[in-house]
Design an enzyme around this catalytic site. Structure first.
Site, PDB file in Angstrom:
ATOM      1  CB  SER A  39      -0.920  -0.001   1.221  1.00 45.28           C
ATOM      2  OG  SER A  39      -1.915   0.989   1.089  1.00 45.28           O
ATOM      3  N   GLY A 120       2.282   2.111  -5.155  1.00 45.30           N
ATOM      4  CA  GLY A 120       1.254   1.564  -4.290  1.00 45.30           C
ATOM      5  C   GLY A 120      -0.152   1.994  -4.641  1.00 45.30           C
ATOM      6  N   GLY A 479     -24.320   8.498 -46.540  1.00 48.01           N
ATOM      7  CA  GLY A 479     -24.692   9.577 -47.452  1.00 48.01           C
ATOM      8  C   GLY A 479     -23.555  10.040 -48.343  1.00 48.01           C
ATOM      9  CE  LYS A 482     -20.516   3.669 -47.061  1.00 49.85           C
ATOM     10  NZ  LYS A 482     -21.312   4.869 -46.708  1.00 49.85           N
ATOM     11  CB  SER A 550     -15.801  -0.180 -42.597  1.00 50.47           C
ATOM     12  OG  SER A 550     -15.562   0.497 -43.803  1.00 50.47           O
TER      13      SER A 550
END
Length: 643
Positions: A39, A120, A479, A482, A550
């Site tokens: 710790s 720690g 849009g 493609k 994609s």
């Protein structure tokens, strides 16, 4: 002539002989790698500083600087603040904590040491894992005033998970509890109960004070007459090191480099991960399964009669077998396994969460492959050891998941071999290490499913169609045009006598991918499936045309990696967001702006533009017909400029 004893005066030859003996002694000493963890403010850095100081590993100028820094920082009456030897970052000295992993080197008459001081704070758990990955032993510090804390448990669990066999429970700051034996015994009992619950079978408990130096060096402390065990340094000097255990296992050597300086020499260089080897030993090359025998063991100082785990050597074989970087040379009768699907523990080390299905580089020994991680089976709450439901893993999270690689890799379970069972995952775009992993076992389906040899290959399919297979991968915003351009391209290629097939994003979601949504993970799985289908179609000799947003580069690169060089053609339909939004043929942008459509690319989900597409089309400067003409011409072998 003096009648003094001969031992007082030594010739130059005798002095040289003493120096040579001294150097040989230190060169042949074993090396122990260990970490200190626990710790915050348990005294890890102070302990390491004390070890360096007591082992006389501090130069005079370092000591002078340390004394000056101690006075400047203020040490509550202590002349030297040993923690400053290790806390090298300015931020660490200002805050009085450890942030980074600090490595220090020292030695005694019996052994050499590399010690890693690990942070720690919980937020730096990944740093602790980095330090522990090569350690043979862990020193878990506990403040005697505070006892076993949450971070004590966390670091103990991680040390055990990473495969550290030797644990030391160092109950520090005993001077602040008046060296009380009952306090020490209570802490040891508490820790033993926890350790047993996570599978830690044994540990060594030592009461000490980094501030005062109690029970650190060889001399037992007069302040703890009730303690009869070893001091910390005594334990570190005598504990078994990893190389000793590794030498008892079967022989394994991952090939890091094929050494071919001339036509008369062909050797395979690497670090022996397990076992031992001698000239004449039968060996097997994994994964190919080819066998041979060891002819020579070549080292820097000449040929060796035997080499063992921990040594780096070059092996020559009696036969001309196919062996390259990433292969493993192993004992012929006890070879390691090969598979492409595993269950593994992952320690996530990136601020960007795990994305199930995304392709990462997996590096194990000298092997580097593409790997995907399935949705975690569960995440482990280190504090309570509960198994929590999880769809991903965030920074410092630990989870169990299935990992799939794009080809079989050679491995052993991490419990048997760190070198062949431990791996890292690397982000393909940033080259940042995102996770450390430990293989449990290969999945049974990986052993039951084999590639079927086909009599008619992809070359035969392509020759029959008199064309070169290809995948035209259209990417761009919704849009952008493609699908329109992809349709026109297919018509032109069909008219030219080419065999084609068009995979459209919307059409595929009506069937093959109808079970997927639009979360980041689902988008990635959508592209992975389409990529696999496109690959199969290309294997059939077709020219495949795909039209998908994609949005992520990593997934586009994953599909590229599935295909032979030159067959993946990335076509970037480059349309500014405002232009695509003006078109809004399907009304999707309007819904996304209104909050009715979540995870819409360009609005509340990112689009990562291609950096080096094979073809780029600016639809603000060209018509769909012009764009299709350009793309078809390129594919038919005719030169045409980008539009």
């Amino acid at each position: 002539m003096s009648d003094a004893p001969d031992t007082i005066y030594k010739t130059d030859a005798l002095i040289a002989e003493d120096i040579e003996s001294y150097l040989e002694l230190h060169q042949n000493k074993g090396l122990l790698r260990f970490i200190t963890c626990g710790s915050v403010d348990d005294g890890k850095s102070t302990l390491i500083g004390r070890l360096l100081y007591d082992s006389k590993m501090i130069f005079e100028d370092q000591l002078a600087a340390l004394e000056a820094d101690s006075k400047r920082v203020g040490t509550q009456g202590q002349e030297i603040d040993f923690a400053l030897l290790v806390d090298g970052l300015a931020a660490e000295r200002e805050q009085g904590i450890t942030i980074d992993v600090a490595y220090r080197f020292f030695s005694t008459e019996k052994r050499k040491f590399i010690v890693a001081d690990t942070p720690g704070h919980e937020q730096y758990t990944r740093n602790m894992v980095t330090g522990a990955s090569t350690a043979d032993l862990a020193v878990i510090l506990v403040d005697a005033r505070k006892g076993v804390l949450v971070q004590t448990r966390r670091h103990s669990y991680l040390a055990h998970l990473i495969g550290i066999k030797h644990l030391v429970l160092a109950v520090n700051k005993m001077d602040l509890v008046d060296y009380d034996q009952e306090t020490f015994d209570r802490i040891v009992a508490d820790y033993r109960a926890f350790a047993t619950s996570i599978g830690i079978e044994d540990f060594t408990a030592i009461p000490l004070s980094g501030f005062k130096g109690d029970n650190i060096t060889a001399a037992p402390s007069a302040n703890t007459p009730w303690y009869t065990g070893p001091s910390l340094i005594q334990h570190l000097e005598t504990v078994e090191i990893a190389d000793q255990a590794a030498q008892a296992r079967a022989f394994r050597m991952p090939v890091q480099w094929v050494n071919r300086p001339n036509l008369d020499f062909r050797g395979f260089a690497g670090l022996i991960a397990g076992g031992s080897v001698k000239p004449g030993d039968p060996v097997r090359i994994v994964p190919s399964g080819k066998t041979s025998t060891v002819q020579r063991i070549v080292a820097m100082d000449g040929d060796l009669e035997e080499a063992v785990a921990g040594q780096s050597v070059t092996l020559t074989l009696a036969d001309e077998v196919d062996c390259s970087r990433g292969d493993v040379i192993a004992a012929a009768d006890e070879p390691p396994q090969s598979a492409d699907q595993f269950e593994a523990t992952l320690v996530w080390m990136s601020e960007d969460a795990l994305i199930p299905g995304r392709g990462y580089w997996l590096k194990l020994a000298a092997q580097t492959v593409t790997a995907t991680v399935a949705e975690p089976k569960y995440e482990i709450d280190v504090n309570s050891l509960e198994h929590l439901a999880a769809k991903t893993l965030g920074l410092n999270a630990i989870g169990i998941a299935e990992v799939t690689t794009d080809r079989a890799i050679t491995f052993e379970p991490y419990a048997q071999s760190r070198q062949l069972g431990g791996f890292i995952l690397i982000d393909k775009l940033t080259n940042a290490t995102v996770a450390a992993g430990m293989i449990h076992f290969c999945l049974r389906r990986a052993q039951n499913v084999h590639w079927q040899a086909l009599e008619v290959g992809r070359e035969a399919h392509a020759a029959l169609k008199n064309q070169k297979p290809a995948v035209l991968w259209f990417t761009g915003l919704s849009g952008s045009g493609k699908s329109t351009i992809a349709n026109l391209v297919e018509k032109k290629l069909h008219a030219a006598g080419r065999h084609t097939f068009l995979l459209d994003g919307d059409n595929v979601r009506h069937g093959l991918n109808k079970d997927l949504g639009f979360t980041e993970a689902d988008r990635i799985e959508n592209i992975r499936r389409v990529g696999e289908v496109a690959k199969l179609m290309a294997d059939a000799g077709l020219i495949v045309i795909t039209a998908f947003i994609s949005p992520f580069r990593a997934e586009r690169e994953l599909v590229r990696s599935m295909l032979p060089d030159g067959e993946f053609v990335e076509v970037f339909i480059d349309t500014p967001l405002e232009v695509a939004e003006e078109r809004d043929v399907k009304g999707l942008y309007k819904k996304a702006r209104a909050g009715e459509l979540k995870n819409f690319t360009g609005i509340d989900s990112p689009y990562e533009r291609p950096e080096n597409p094979e073809i780029r089309v600016d639809t603000t400067r060209s018509t769909p017909e012009q764009a299709a003409e350009l793309i078809a011409a390129r594919l038919l072998g005719e030169w045409a400029p980008d539009l």
